[in-house]
Design an enzyme around this catalytic site. Structure first.
Site, PDB file in Angstrom:
ATOM      1  N   TYR A   1      -7.051   1.547   6.123  1.00 35.00           N
ATOM      2  CA  TYR A   1      -6.304   0.622   5.876  1.00 35.00           C
ATOM      3  C   TYR A   1      -5.986  -0.385   6.766  1.00 35.00           C
ATOM      4  O   TYR A   1      -5.328  -1.532   6.524  1.00 35.00           O
ATOM      5  CB  TYR A   1      -4.696   0.912   5.540  1.00 35.00           C
ATOM      6  CG  TYR A   1      -4.122   1.974   6.840  1.00 35.00           C
ATOM      7  CD1 TYR A   1      -3.967   1.314   7.948  1.00 35.00           C
ATOM      8  CD2 TYR A   1      -3.905   3.312   6.396  1.00 35.00           C
ATOM      9  CE1 TYR A   1      -3.454   2.024   8.887  1.00 35.00           C
ATOM     10  CE2 TYR A   1      -3.166   3.944   7.614  1.00 35.00           C
ATOM     11  CZ  TYR A   1      -3.067   3.524   8.754  1.00 35.00           C
ATOM     12  OH  TYR A   1      -2.626   4.071  10.155  1.00 35.00           O
TER      13      TYR A   1
ATOM     14  N   ASP B   1       0.785  10.346   4.099  1.00 35.62           N
ATOM     15  CA  ASP B   1       1.597  11.197   5.090  1.00 35.62           C
ATOM     16  C   ASP B   1       0.404  11.949   5.759  1.00 35.62           C
ATOM     17  O   ASP B   1       0.347  12.992   5.380  1.00 35.62           O
ATOM     18  CB  ASP B   1       2.609  12.138   4.315  1.00 35.62           C
ATOM     19  CG  ASP B   1       3.568  12.408   5.299  1.00 35.62           C
ATOM     20  OD1 ASP B   1       3.679  12.111   6.438  1.00 35.62           O
ATOM     21  OD2 ASP B   1       4.382  13.451   5.144  1.00 35.62           O
TER      22      ASP B   1
ATOM     23  N   CYS C   1      47.957  28.474   9.401  1.00 36.46           N
ATOM     24  CA  CYS C   1      46.786  28.393   9.775  1.00 36.46           C
ATOM     25  C   CYS C   1      46.192  27.184  10.734  1.00 36.46           C
ATOM     26  O   CYS C   1      46.358  26.074   9.988  1.00 36.46           O
ATOM     27  CB  CYS C   1      46.075  28.682   8.273  1.00 36.46           C
ATOM     28  SG  CYS C   1      44.173  28.581   8.434  1.00 36.46           S
TER      29      CYS C   1
ATOM     30  N   GLU D   1      -5.499   6.943   8.148  1.00 41.59           N
ATOM     31  CA  GLU D   1      -4.844   7.971   7.803  1.00 41.59           C
ATOM     32  C   GLU D   1      -5.609   9.243   7.528  1.00 41.59           C
ATOM     33  O   GLU D   1      -6.106   9.265   6.384  1.00 41.59           O
ATOM     34  CB  GLU D   1      -3.401   7.791   6.854  1.00 41.59           C
ATOM     35  CG  GLU D   1      -2.354   8.925   7.120  1.00 41.59           C
ATOM     36  CD  GLU D   1      -1.411   8.260   8.383  1.00 41.59           C
ATOM     37  OE1 GLU D   1      -1.751   7.255   9.080  1.00 41.59           O
ATOM     38  OE2 GLU D   1      -0.527   8.909   8.588  1.00 41.59           O
TER      39      GLU D   1
ATOM     40  N   LYS E   1      10.565   3.826   2.971  1.00 41.22           N
ATOM     41  CA  LYS E   1      10.483   5.279   2.698  1.00 41.22           C
ATOM     42  C   LYS E   1      11.077   5.563   1.284  1.00 41.22           C
ATOM     43  O   LYS E   1      12.330   5.368   1.275  1.00 41.22           O
ATOM     44  CB  LYS E   1      11.140   6.189   3.763  1.00 41.22           C
ATOM     45  CG  LYS E   1      10.106   5.657   4.969  1.00 41.22           C
ATOM     46  CD  LYS E   1       9.334   6.995   5.590  1.00 41.22           C
ATOM     47  CE  LYS E   1       8.783   6.950   6.984  1.00 41.22           C
ATOM     48  NZ  LYS E   1       9.134   8.134   7.616  1.00 41.22           N
TER      49      LYS E   1
ATOM     50  N   CYS F   1      40.862  34.854   5.492  1.00 43.40           N
ATOM     51  CA  CYS F   1      40.725  33.440   6.014  1.00 43.40           C
ATOM     52  C   CYS F   1      40.096  33.754   7.348  1.00 43.40           C
ATOM     53  O   CYS F   1      40.419  34.627   8.396  1.00 43.40           O
ATOM     54  CB  CYS F   1      42.105  32.817   6.024  1.00 43.40           C
ATOM     55  SG  CYS F   1      42.073  31.439   7.192  1.00 43.40           S
TER      56      CYS F   1
ATOM     57  N   LYS G   1       2.821  -5.585   3.814  1.00 46.16           N
ATOM     58  CA  LYS G   1       2.175  -6.295   4.861  1.00 46.16           C
ATOM     59  C   LYS G   1       1.926  -7.887   4.288  1.00 46.16           C
ATOM     60  O   LYS G   1       1.557  -7.926   3.274  1.00 46.16           O
ATOM     61  CB  LYS G   1       0.704  -5.861   5.245  1.00 46.16           C
ATOM     62  CG  LYS G   1       0.729  -4.317   5.651  1.00 46.16           C
ATOM     63  CD  LYS G   1      -0.702  -3.714   5.653  1.00 46.16           C
ATOM     64  CE  LYS G   1      -0.578  -2.178   6.204  1.00 46.16           C
ATOM     65  NZ  LYS G   1      -1.628  -1.437   6.303  1.00 46.16           N
TER      66      LYS G   1
ATOM     67  N   CYS H   1      42.760  32.460  10.178  1.00 47.67           N
ATOM     68  CA  CYS H   1      44.257  33.425  10.500  1.00 47.67           C
ATOM     69  C   CYS H   1      44.193  34.783   9.877  1.00 47.67           C
ATOM     70  O   CYS H   1      45.317  35.425   9.983  1.00 47.67           O
ATOM     71  CB  CYS H   1      45.027  32.279  10.039  1.00 47.67           C
ATOM     72  SG  CYS H   1      45.402  32.245   8.219  1.00 47.67           S
TER      73      CYS H   1
ATOM     74  N   LYS I   1       2.247   4.565   1.606  1.00 52.86           N
ATOM     75  CA  LYS I   1       2.157   5.277   2.918  1.00 52.86           C
ATOM     76  C   LYS I   1       1.739   6.617   2.829  1.00 52.86           C
ATOM     77  O   LYS I   1       2.640   7.444   2.276  1.00 52.86           O
ATOM     78  CB  LYS I   1       3.605   5.078   3.406  1.00 52.86           C
ATOM     79  CG  LYS I   1       3.810   5.389   5.047  1.00 52.86           C
ATOM     80  CD  LYS I   1       5.112   5.120   5.608  1.00 52.86           C
ATOM     81  CE  LYS I   1       4.962   5.079   7.148  1.00 52.86           C
ATOM     82  NZ  LYS I   1       5.075   6.290   7.662  1.00 52.86           N
TER      83      LYS I   1
ATOM     84  N   CYS J   1      43.414  29.506   1.434  1.00 55.39           N
ATOM     85  CA  CYS J   1      44.373  30.408   2.389  1.00 55.39           C
ATOM     86  C   CYS J   1      45.601  29.981   2.128  1.00 55.39           C
ATOM     87  O   CYS J   1      46.225  28.716   2.292  1.00 55.39           O
ATOM     88  CB  CYS J   1      43.746  30.046   4.004  1.00 55.39           C
ATOM     89  SG  CYS J   1      45.064  30.641   4.976  1.00 55.39           S
TER      90      CYS J   1
ATOM     91  N   GLU K   1       0.800  -1.150  -0.067  1.00 56.58           N
ATOM     92  CA  GLU K   1      -0.011  -0.053  -0.054  1.00 56.58           C
ATOM     93  C   GLU K   1       0.786   1.112   0.072  1.00 56.58           C
ATOM     94  O   GLU K   1       2.008   1.035   0.479  1.00 56.58           O
ATOM     95  CB  GLU K   1      -0.944  -0.166   1.160  1.00 56.58           C
ATOM     96  CG  GLU K   1      -1.954  -1.173   1.275  1.00 56.58           C
ATOM     97  CD  GLU K   1      -2.312  -1.260   2.636  1.00 56.58           C
ATOM     98  OE1 GLU K   1      -2.300  -0.344   3.735  1.00 56.58           O
ATOM     99  OE2 GLU K   1      -2.874  -2.236   3.079  1.00 56.58           O
TER     100      GLU K   1
HETATM  101  S1  IVH Z   1      -0.390  -0.031   8.667  1.00 54.93           S
HETATM  102  C1  IVH Z   1       0.962  -2.141  12.599  1.00 54.93           C
HETATM  103  N1  IVH Z   1      -0.660   1.122   6.447  1.00 54.93           N
HETATM  104  O1  IVH Z   1       2.315   4.989   9.117  1.00 54.93           O
HETATM  105  C2  IVH Z   1       0.981  -1.333  11.260  1.00 54.93           C
HETATM  106  N2  IVH Z   1       0.169   2.610   8.192  1.00 54.93           N
HETATM  107  O2  IVH Z   1       4.674   3.579  11.249  1.00 54.93           O
HETATM  108  C3  IVH Z   1       0.022  -0.204  11.319  1.00 54.93           C
HETATM  109  N3  IVH Z   1       0.741   4.943   7.569  1.00 54.93           N
HETATM  110  O3  IVH Z   1       1.203   5.064  12.230  1.00 54.93           O
HETATM  111  C4  IVH Z   1       0.227   0.705  10.149  1.00 54.93           C
HETATM  112  N4  IVH Z   1      -0.175   4.655   5.568  1.00 54.93           N
HETATM  113  O4  IVH Z   1       0.006   6.468  10.552  1.00 54.93           O
HETATM  114  C5  IVH Z   1      -0.304   1.349   7.759  1.00 54.93           C
HETATM  115  N5  IVH Z   1      -1.177   2.198   4.378  1.00 54.93           N
HETATM  116  C6  IVH Z   1      -0.718   2.312   5.400  1.00 54.93           C
HETATM  117  C7  IVH Z   1      -0.235   3.631   5.952  1.00 54.93           C
HETATM  118  C8  IVH Z   1       0.155   3.599   7.471  1.00 54.93           C
HETATM  119  C9  IVH Z   1       0.333   5.599   6.393  1.00 54.93           C
HETATM  120  C10 IVH Z   1       1.283   5.577   8.796  1.00 54.93           C
HETATM  121  C11 IVH Z   1       0.185   5.241  10.209  1.00 54.93           C
HETATM  122  C12 IVH Z   1       1.269   4.516  10.914  1.00 54.93           C
HETATM  123  C13 IVH Z   1       2.621   4.649  10.420  1.00 54.93           C
HETATM  124  C14 IVH Z   1       3.331   3.406  10.801  1.00 54.93           C
END
Ligand code: IVH
Length: 670
Positions: free
Chosen positions: A227, A118, A432, A175, A314, A408, A290, A411, A116, A426, A114
Site C-alpha cells: 500500500y 489485519d 444488605c 501488510e 475501524k 444473596c 489518505k 447478606c 485496512k 434480595c 483503502e
Molecule cells: S498506511 C503512515 N494503509 O495499519 C501510514 N496501513 O496504524 C502508514 N495497515 O502499521 C500506514 N492496511 O500495518 C496503511 N491500507 C493500509 C493498511 C495499513 C493495514 C496497517 C499497517 C500500519 C497500521 C496503521
C-alpha cells in the site's frame, strides 16, 4: 553444459518460473500444469546445485524456504514506519476532514480509501530491481530483518520483470497476512490432533514471520498486500500513482482502493465495505483514508506519532468468542441480582473485555451456559458487552450446567423471584450492604440530588463507620462525625456538608427520582411530579390513578404503590420532609404536554418570537430533551438566524431534521 550455458539456462528458468508465479498468484491464471511447474523448479534446483556460483538471491527456489535464521538482525528504517491515528466514529472522520481542509486552506483535495488489512506491517527494499531486504515495523524506527521468510511470499516479486519502470532504489510497504483459508486449515489440523487452536490470523502471521525455519514459513503460505511506494530518486505526485506503478511492476496491490472526492464519498466507501469485506479472503478491521496528493501530504505533515494526512476508521468488531471462566452475581440498589459472566480477557471493538452482563436467570437458561463454555460476545451500544450465544462445538463433554444462586451473595438472605418476573431480588433492603450503599449512590448522583461532594469512597467510609443506613441519615451528619473520617480536614468536611445542605434546593422531580423507586427513571419522575404536584397526592394515588397518567403503565404503577405501602419508605420521606427537601412541584416546573416525548433538540441561532432560554423551557415542558451538540443521536436542530454553518453542515451530514421556529411551534401546539 558449459558455465555460460548454465548461467543462461538458470536465468531463463528463473524468468519463466517467476512469470508463472505472477500469473498464478496475482492474476489467478495458470498456464502450466502443477507437474510441469514442479519439473521446471527441479531443473532449476539441480542446476543451482551444480553451479552454486550462479545461484541468484532472487531465485524462486528461495521461496520454498530452507534457510534458517538463528537470530534476526535489527535494522534501522530509512523512512520511519509511523502508525495511523484511528477512530471508530464517523463524526470524528468529519472532524478529520475539517482539519485537512483547514490545514490546506482549500477545498481542492482528494482522498484514496483503502481497506485496512489485519496483518503485520512490512517494509521491503529493492535494489536494481531485486528484493534486497524485508524488515518488520519493530518500534517504527528499527525492525527485524526477516528477509529469508519474506522471500517465501509468492506474490512478492524477488526480481522485477521490468526494472525500468521503477527507480534503482526504492522501498515498498504493505501488510503481510495469513489468508483465512490457510488459517482455518491449520486450525482444523490442530483440532484433529487435539492441539489448542491458534487465536487469530493476525497473531499467526506475526508469529510465522518470526520463525527461524523458512521452510515452515513457506508451508504457511503468507501473502502480502502493498500500500505504499517510497523513494528519493523519483517520487510520485499522488498516492494513487504510487499504487498504479506498484501494480504495473508486478506487486500485489489490492484492487479494492477508491479515489474519493470528498468526505461523503469516503463515508459511502465505508458503508459499502462494512459487509462486503467479510467475503474477502483475509481479515480486515477498517479502512484507511489518505490524502491523495503527495505535495498536500507534505504540507499537512506529521504529529509526533501519526501523519496528519491519513487516518484509519475501524469497524466495530461485531463479535468474538472467548472462554467463560465463571459467573459472579451483583446486587443492585433495588436488590436486583445481575449475573455477570467472568470472561477470559479478549479484545473487542477497541477495548479488552473481561466481563459481560448475563441479565437474569432466564437469559442464563436461554444460553444454556456450562462452566468452561466458549461464549460469543458482542458490544451492543458499544460500552457494555453482552453474551449472545455459546459455541457448543467447543463444550467439554463432562461440563456441568450453571445454575442460578439461591441466596444473596452479600447478606445470605434467600432470594425471591416474583411470578412471571425474570429477575431475582434480595428482599433484605434495609440490611444488605450493596443495596444500602447503592441507594445512597443513586440518591447523590448528578441527575438526582447532585451532591458532588460525596463519592463512592466516602459512601463506603460513612457506611463502615455506621454513620448512614439510609438516604435520610445523610442529613443528620455533623461536622464532628465527618472530621473523624480518614482523609477529611476542616475544608473537605465543610464542603461535604455544604453539598448536602445545597441539595435541599433540588426540585420535587429530582427528589422523586432520587428516592430510587423501581422503574421510576428521570423522565417518569418528571411526569409523576408534574401530574400529581406533591408527594402526598402521589402516595395517596391508587393503581388506577397512576395508570391514568399518560405513559405510566402497570409495571410502574405497581412499583409506585408498593413503594408507598412500605412503612420504612414513609418514615424516610417524613424525615426528609422535616429536613427541608422539596416535595412539592413549584409553578415553573409544570409539565404541559408530552408532545415532544423522547425527542431531542439542539437550539442554535437567534429567533423572532422566543429567546433561546424560552425555547429550552418549552422543550422541557413538553417532554423533550436538550442536547448540547449535534450528533447522530439528535432528532431536531432548531435553526434560527445567524447560526454557524458548521452545525448546519454536520446536521445535514448526519441526517438530522432541521426545523424553524414556526415548525417548532406547530409541534407543540398539536
Ligand atoms: S498506511 C503512515 N494503509 O495499519 C501510514 N496501513 O496504524 C502508514 N495497515 O502499521 C500506514 N492496511 O500495518 C496503511 N491500507 C493500509 C493498511 C495499513 C493495514 C496497517 C499497517 C500500519 C497500521 C496503521
Amino acid at each position: 553444459m558449459t558455465g555460460e550455458e548454465a548461467k543462461r539456462t538458470i536465468d531463463e528458468l528463473i524468468d519463466k518460473i517467476e512469470r508463472y508465479n505472477y500469473l498464478y498468484y496475482q492474476e489467478s491464471k495458470s498456464e502450466i500444469s502443477d507437474y510441469d511447474f514442479d519439473q521446471l523448479m527441479k531443473k532449476l534446483e539441480k542446476l543451482e546445485e551444480e553451479f552454486p556460483h550462479f545461484k541468484q538471491p532472487y531465485s524462486p527456489t528461495q521461496r520454498v524456504g530452507g534457510a534458517i535464521t538463528k537470530s534476526f538482525d535489527t535494522v534501522e528504517h530509512k523512512y520511519p514506519m509511523l502508525s495511523l491515528g484511528n477512530t471508530y466514529s464517523k463524526e470524528e472522520l468529519v472532524d478529520f476532514d475539517k482539519r485537512v481542509q483547514k490545514g490546506l486552506d482549500s477545498n481542492d483535495y482528494e482522498y484514496i480509501c483503502e481497506l485496512k488489512f489485519d496483518g503485520v506491517a512490512l517494509s521491503i527494499t529493492y535494489n536494481k530491481g531485486v528484493l534486497e531486504r524485508g524488515v518488520t515495523r519493530g518500534d517504527g524506527l528499527r525492525g527485524d530483518d526477516v528477509t529469508n521468510n519474506v522471500k517465501t511470499i509468492r506474490s512478492l516479486p524477488l526480481k522485477l520483470r521490468d526494472p525500468s519502470q521503477l527507480p534503482g532504489q526504492f522501498e515498498v510497504r504493505g501488510e503481510v497476512y495469513m489468508p483465512l483459508e490457510v488459517f482455518n486449515a491449520i486450525n482444523s489440523e490442530r483440532a484433529s490432533k487435539g492441539e489448542t487452536p491458534l487465536a487469530n490470523p493476525r497473531n499467526t502471521a506475526s508469529g510465522t514471520l518470526k520463525m527461524q525455519d523458512s521452510g515452515i514459513v513457506a508451508s504457511r503460505k503468507l501473502d502480502c498486500f502493498l500500500y505504499a511506494f517510497l523513494s528519493d530518486e523519483d517520487t510520485v505526485k499522488t498516492h494513487e500513482e504510487g499504487l498504479k506503478r506498484l501494480s504495473k511492476a508486478g506487486f500485489n496491490v489490492s484492487p479494492t482502493y477508491r479515489k474519493c472526492k470528498n468526505i461523503d464519498q469516503v463515508l459511502e466507501y465505508i458503508n459499502e465495505w462494512e459487509e462486503k469485506r467479510k467475503a474477502l479472503p483475509l481479515d480486515t478491521d477498517g479502512i484507511v483514508i489518505k490524502v491523495n496528493s503527495v505535495a498536500q501530504q507534505q504540507r499537512l505533515g506529521y504529529t509526533a506519532k501519526n501523519p496528519r494526512w491519513a487516518i484509519s476508521y475501524k469497524y466495530k468488531a461485531e463479535n468474538t468468542s472467548t472462554r467463560l471462566n465463571g459467573i459472579t452475581y451483583q446486587v443492585g440498589r433495588t436488590g436486583a441480582i445481575t449475573p455477570v459472566a467472568e470472561l477470559e480477557p479478549v479484545f473487542l471493538a477497541g477495548t479488552t473485555v473481561k466481563r459481560a452482563s448475563l441479565h437474569n436467570a432466564n437469559e442464563m437458561e436461554r444460553l444454556d451456559l456450562h462452566i468452561g463454555d466458549f461464549v460469543f460476545i458482542e458490544k451492543g451500544g458499544e460500552i457494555i458487552p453482552k453474551v449472545t450465544g455459546v459455541d457448543r462445538d467447543k463444550r467439554q463433554p463432562q461440563a456441568s450446567k450453571v445454575s442460578f444462586i439461591e441466596r444473596c451473595p452479600e447478606c445470605n438472605t434467600p432470594l425471591e423471584r416474583k411470578e412471571g418476573e425474570a429477575v431475582h431480588y434480595c428482599p433484605n433492603a434495609e440490611g444488605c450492604p450493596p443495596q444500602i450503599k447503592g441507594k445512597i449512590e443513586h440518591f447523590i448522583q448528578r441527575n438526582a440530588m447532585d451532591i458532588n461532594s460525596i463519592g463512592e469512597r466516602t459512601i463506603n467510609l460513612l457506611y463502615e463507620h455506621d454513620l448512614v443506613r439510609n438516604i435520610a441519615d445523610l442529613y443528620d451528619l455533623s461536622f464532628e462525625d465527618i472530621i473523624e473520617l480518614e482523609g477529611f480536614r476542616d475544608q473537605s468536611t465543610k464542603n461535604l456538608l455544604d453539598g448536602i445542605e445545597e441539595s435541599k434546593n433540588r426540585s420535587f422531580a429530582h427528589v422523586l427520582f432520587a428516592l430510587g423507586i423501581r422503574y421510576v427513571g428521570k423522565t417518569v419522575a418528571e411526569k409523576l411530579a408534574g401530574h400529581f404536584g406533591n408527594i402526598d397526592r402521589l402516595s395517596d394515588a391508587g393503581f388506577d390513578d397512576l395508570i391514568n397518567v399518560p405513559e405510566i403503565g402497570d409495571r410502574i404503577a405497581e412499583s409506585v404503590t408498593q413503594f408507598f405501602s412500605d412503612k420504612n419508605n414513609i418514615e424516610i420521606i417524613q424525615k426528609l420532609k422535616q429536613k427541608g427537601l422539596q416535595f412539592e412541584q413549584s409553578k415553573s416546573q409544570i409539565v404541559k404536554s408530552d408532545a415532544l416525548e423522547g425527542k431531542s433538540f439542539v437550539i442554535s441561532g437567534v429567533f423572532e418570537r422566543h429567546s433561546r432560554d424560552e425555547l429550552k423551557k418549552l422543550i422541557k415542558e413538553h417532554g423533550g430533551k436538550i442536547l448540547s451538540s449535534v450528533s447522530g443521536n439528535l432528532d431536531y436542530l432548531v435553526a434560527g438566524d445567524k447560526m454557524g454553518p458548521s452545525k448546519l453542515d454536520k446536521a445535514r451530514k448526519l441526517n438530522v431534521s432541521i426545523i424553524s421556529e414556526t415548525d417548532f411551534e406547530a409541534m407543540i401546539s398539536e
